[in-house]
Design an enzyme around this catalytic site. Structure first.
Site, PDB file in Angstrom:
ATOM      1  N   ASN A  10       1.953 -25.136  -5.043  1.00  0.00           N
ATOM      2  CA  ASN A  10       1.750 -26.559  -4.745  1.00  0.00           C
ATOM      3  C   ASN A  10       0.575 -27.010  -5.597  1.00  0.00           C
ATOM      4  O   ASN A  10      -0.556 -26.645  -5.320  1.00  0.00           O
ATOM      5  CB  ASN A  10       1.458 -26.718  -3.244  1.00  0.00           C
ATOM      6  CG  ASN A  10       0.980 -28.118  -2.894  1.00  0.00           C
ATOM      7  OD1 ASN A  10       1.158 -29.054  -3.666  1.00  0.00           O
ATOM      8  ND2 ASN A  10       0.362 -28.260  -1.727  1.00  0.00           N
ATOM      9  N   LYS A  12      -0.598 -29.942  -5.939  1.00  0.00           N
ATOM     10  CA  LYS A  12      -1.347 -31.085  -5.389  1.00  0.00           C
ATOM     11  C   LYS A  12      -1.548 -32.130  -6.494  1.00  0.00           C
ATOM     12  O   LYS A  12      -0.655 -32.307  -7.316  1.00  0.00           O
ATOM     13  CB  LYS A  12      -2.663 -30.616  -4.771  1.00  0.00           C
ATOM     14  CG  LYS A  12      -2.434 -29.441  -3.820  1.00  0.00           C
ATOM     15  CD  LYS A  12      -3.592 -29.093  -2.960  1.00  0.00           C
ATOM     16  CE  LYS A  12      -3.203 -27.923  -2.072  1.00  0.00           C
ATOM     17  NZ  LYS A  12      -4.195 -27.600  -1.060  1.00  0.00           N
ATOM     18  N   HIS A  96       3.068 -31.531   4.434  1.00  0.00           N
ATOM     19  CA  HIS A  96       1.872 -30.752   4.111  1.00  0.00           C
ATOM     20  C   HIS A  96       0.693 -31.282   4.930  1.00  0.00           C
ATOM     21  O   HIS A  96       0.601 -32.480   5.198  1.00  0.00           O
ATOM     22  CB  HIS A  96       1.582 -30.845   2.607  1.00  0.00           C
ATOM     23  CG  HIS A  96       0.490 -29.918   2.183  1.00  0.00           C
ATOM     24  ND1 HIS A  96      -0.844 -30.238   2.313  1.00  0.00           N
ATOM     25  CD2 HIS A  96       0.528 -28.673   1.671  1.00  0.00           C
ATOM     26  CE1 HIS A  96      -1.572 -29.220   1.880  1.00  0.00           C
ATOM     27  NE2 HIS A  96      -0.772 -28.254   1.487  1.00  0.00           N
ATOM     28  N   GLU A  98      -2.234 -31.936   4.189  1.00  0.00           N
ATOM     29  CA  GLU A  98      -3.012 -33.015   3.558  1.00  0.00           C
ATOM     30  C   GLU A  98      -2.301 -34.357   3.750  1.00  0.00           C
ATOM     31  O   GLU A  98      -2.948 -35.400   3.860  1.00  0.00           O
ATOM     32  CB  GLU A  98      -3.248 -32.690   2.074  1.00  0.00           C
ATOM     33  CG  GLU A  98      -4.335 -31.633   1.924  1.00  0.00           C
ATOM     34  CD  GLU A  98      -4.214 -30.737   0.704  1.00  0.00           C
ATOM     35  OE1 GLU A  98      -3.482 -31.085  -0.239  1.00  0.00           O
ATOM     36  OE2 GLU A  98      -4.846 -29.662   0.711  1.00  0.00           O
ATOM     37  N   GLU A 168       0.943 -23.051   7.466  1.00  0.00           N
ATOM     38  CA  GLU A 168      -0.325 -23.187   6.746  1.00  0.00           C
ATOM     39  C   GLU A 168      -1.419 -23.593   7.728  1.00  0.00           C
ATOM     40  O   GLU A 168      -1.551 -24.770   8.061  1.00  0.00           O
ATOM     41  CB  GLU A 168      -0.197 -24.276   5.674  1.00  0.00           C
ATOM     42  CG  GLU A 168       0.808 -23.951   4.598  1.00  0.00           C
ATOM     43  CD  GLU A 168       0.448 -24.652   3.304  1.00  0.00           C
ATOM     44  OE1 GLU A 168       0.274 -23.970   2.305  1.00  0.00           O
ATOM     45  OE2 GLU A 168       0.302 -25.880   3.318  1.00  0.00           O
ATOM     46  N   GLY A 174      -7.546 -24.204   0.930  1.00  0.00           N
ATOM     47  CA  GLY A 174      -8.584 -24.588  -0.022  1.00  0.00           C
ATOM     48  C   GLY A 174      -9.977 -24.161   0.395  1.00  0.00           C
ATOM     49  O   GLY A 174     -10.966 -24.583  -0.194  1.00  0.00           O
ATOM     50  N   SER A 214      -5.171 -20.299   0.981  1.00  0.00           N
ATOM     51  CA  SER A 214      -6.010 -19.393   0.192  1.00  0.00           C
ATOM     52  C   SER A 214      -5.314 -18.083  -0.182  1.00  0.00           C
ATOM     53  O   SER A 214      -5.939 -17.018  -0.198  1.00  0.00           O
ATOM     54  CB  SER A 214      -7.332 -19.115   0.920  1.00  0.00           C
ATOM     55  OG  SER A 214      -8.055 -20.323   1.100  1.00  0.00           O
TER      56      SER A 214
END
Ligand code: PGA
Length: 255
Positions: A10, A12, A96, A98, A168, A174, A214
């Site tokens: 991904n 991003k 996701h 985010e 996730e 991250g 991560s």
């Protein structure tokens, strides 16, 4: 049951068209012999067409990162599943964290996006996962069950058979903080149990559940060795061709 692993990247909001072409020129030879897993890269919308063109003739698959559920209309700034499909993409990342955290994604909109992707023949990679606060207050399973039932649980059996799930934990994305293989496997087992309760054990056994948060060359081996982990959804470490290729090959080297 043997589930073919999926190693998904991904990107991003990273990489322009020229950076995308350069990336794949480097990446393609590094994974040319990798047939033990499916390889997927979810790249930014403006790069989808060139990504698809650049990987043509290889086993690398390209997916979008987000789309709106209507096919077309007055929705300035959005892209639709038919538009994604028309670029030649095979997959669509949905829900996701985010998107959930910063752009108001809810379980209900995850469901709409998932269904609209499926209607176009795209394979949705649907993300679920708890925040740090939710984990620390022992609410991980409640959150996962709510996300599952509110989103994926409302799919038809046929629809569910065509999706990929990504677990996730938000606190691991991250941050450099990875879930231990035991923690991740436990969450995956719980999600698979939800799937079994809703759709039966055969479908639950065949659905691929990827771990994200991560993932790096140094920790992917122990994660992938877990019974219920069927691959990875990789953010930061998918941005460098060599690093991502190591993960594809399940390399076990310090990041
Ligand atoms: P990360 O991101 O690998 O950089 O933690 C994972 C993701 O957000 O999909």
């Amino acid at each position: 049951m043997a589930r073919k692993p999926v190693i998904a990247g991904n990107w991003k909001m990273f990489k322009t068209v020229s950076e995308t072409v350069r990336y794949f020129d480097e990446f393609k030879p590094l994974v040319a012999d990798a047939d033990h897993c499916e390889i997927l890269l979810c790249t930014p919308s403006p790069t989808l067409t060139s990504a698809v063109d650049t990987v043509r003739g290889t086993a690398i698959q390209i997916g979008s990162q987000n789309h709106y559920w209507e096919s077309e209309g007055a929705f300035t700034g959005e892209i639709s599943a038919p538009m994604v499909k028309a670029t030649g993409c095979s997959h669509a990342l949905v829900g996701h964290s985010e998107r959930r955290q910063y752009f108001g994604e809810t379980d209900a909109t995850v469901l709409k996006r998932t269904k609209s992707a499926l209607a176009e023949g795209l394979t949705p990679v649907v993300c679920v996962g708890e925040t740090l606060e939710e984990r620390e207050s022992n609410n991980t399973e409640t959150v996962l069950a709510t996300q599952f039932l509110g989103g994926l649980g409302a799919l038809t059996t046929d629809e569910f058979s065509r999706i990929i799930i990504a677990y996730e934990p938000v606190w691991a994305i991250g941050t450099g903080r990875t879930a231990t293989p035991e923690m991740a496997d436990e969450a995956h087992r719980f999600i698979r149990q939800q799937a079994a309760d809703q759709f039966g054990s055969e479908l639950a056994d065949s659905v691929r559940i990827l771990y994200g948060g991560s993932v790096k060359p140094g920790n992917c081996n122990s994660l992938m060795a877990c019974e219920n982990i069927d691959g990875g959804l990789v953010g930061g470490a998918s941005l460098k061709p060599e690093e991502f290729a190591k993960i594809v090959h399940f390399a076990d080297q310090p990041a």
